[in-house]
Design a protein around this motif. Structure first.
Motif, PDB file in Angstrom:
ATOM      1  N   CYS A   1      -4.107  -0.493  -0.024  1.00 15.83           N
ATOM      2  CA  CYS A   1      -4.734  -1.630   0.710  1.00 15.83           C
ATOM      3  C   CYS A   1      -6.247  -1.299   0.533  1.00 15.83           C
ATOM      4  CB  CYS A   1      -4.073  -1.939   2.184  1.00 15.83           C
ATOM      5  SG  CYS A   1      -4.684  -0.400   3.281  1.00 15.83           S
TER       6      CYS A   1
ATOM      7  N   HIS B   1      -7.412   4.338   1.806  1.00 19.33           N
ATOM      8  CA  HIS B   1      -6.220   4.719   1.804  1.00 19.33           C
ATOM      9  C   HIS B   1      -5.898   5.299   0.397  1.00 19.33           C
ATOM     10  CE1 HIS B   1      -4.297   2.745   5.363  1.00 19.33           C
ATOM     11  NE2 HIS B   1      -5.077   3.507   5.909  1.00 19.33           N
TER      12      HIS B   1
ATOM     13  N   TYR C   1       0.198   3.999   0.704  1.00 11.79           N
ATOM     14  CA  TYR C   1      -0.278   4.936   2.046  1.00 11.79           C
ATOM     15  C   TYR C   1       0.291   4.406   3.296  1.00 11.79           C
ATOM     16  CZ  TYR C   1      -2.854   8.100   4.722  1.00 11.79           C
ATOM     17  OH  TYR C   1      -3.356   9.038   5.867  1.00 11.79           O
ATOM     18  N   CYS C   2       0.035   3.223   3.430  1.00 18.57           N
ATOM     19  CA  CYS C   2       0.411   2.712   4.905  1.00 18.57           C
ATOM     20  C   CYS C   2       1.372   1.427   4.829  1.00 18.57           C
ATOM     21  CB  CYS C   2      -0.749   2.299   5.777  1.00 18.57           C
ATOM     22  SG  CYS C   2      -1.428   0.799   4.818  1.00 18.57           S
TER      23      CYS C   2
ATOM     24  N   CYS D   1       0.792  -1.295   0.001  1.00 18.03           N
ATOM     25  CA  CYS D   1      -0.177   0.152  -0.049  1.00 18.03           C
ATOM     26  C   CYS D   1       0.863   1.263  -0.138  1.00 18.03           C
ATOM     27  CB  CYS D   1      -1.018   0.154   1.272  1.00 18.03           C
ATOM     28  SG  CYS D   1      -1.930   1.557   1.376  1.00 18.03           S
TER      29      CYS D   1
HETATM   30 ZN   LIG Z   1      -3.177   1.246   3.478  1.00 16.82          ZN
END
Ligand SMILES: [Zn+2]
Length: 82
Positions: free
Chosen positions: A66, A70, A47-48, A45
């Motif tokens: 994910c 996100h 983002y995270c 992902c």
């Molecule tokens: Zn994520």
């Protein structure tokens, strides 16, 4: 005459047993590959940094996320897309 028949029967028995033994040796034990679990490609992902299976990821503009949350959050933080 009976002895000859008995000997032939014995030979036939040994041939049959030998055939079964060879079959057992040649045939590998039944190992069924898991048919419903193909090798999963994991994607990270953007983002995270969590790794998610490719089939469960959300992709947008070349980025992998994910979840849709996100994806939205990443594009909110990166309006230009990079
Ligand atoms: Zn994520």
């Amino acid at each position: 005459m009976m002895a000859l028949i008995l000997r032939l029967l014995l030979i036939a028995l040994f041939v049959w047993l030998g055939y079964k033994l060879v079959r057992k040796l040649i045939t590998p034990p039944a190992q069924l590959p898991p048919a419903d679990t193909p090798p999963q490609v994991m994607q990270r992902c953007a983002y995270c940094d969590v790794h998610v299976p490719a089939g469960e990821s959300t992709q947008s503009r070349g980025k992998v996320f994910c979840s849709e949350a996100h994806r939205d959050a990443w594009f909110r933080d990166h309006p230009s897309g990079d």
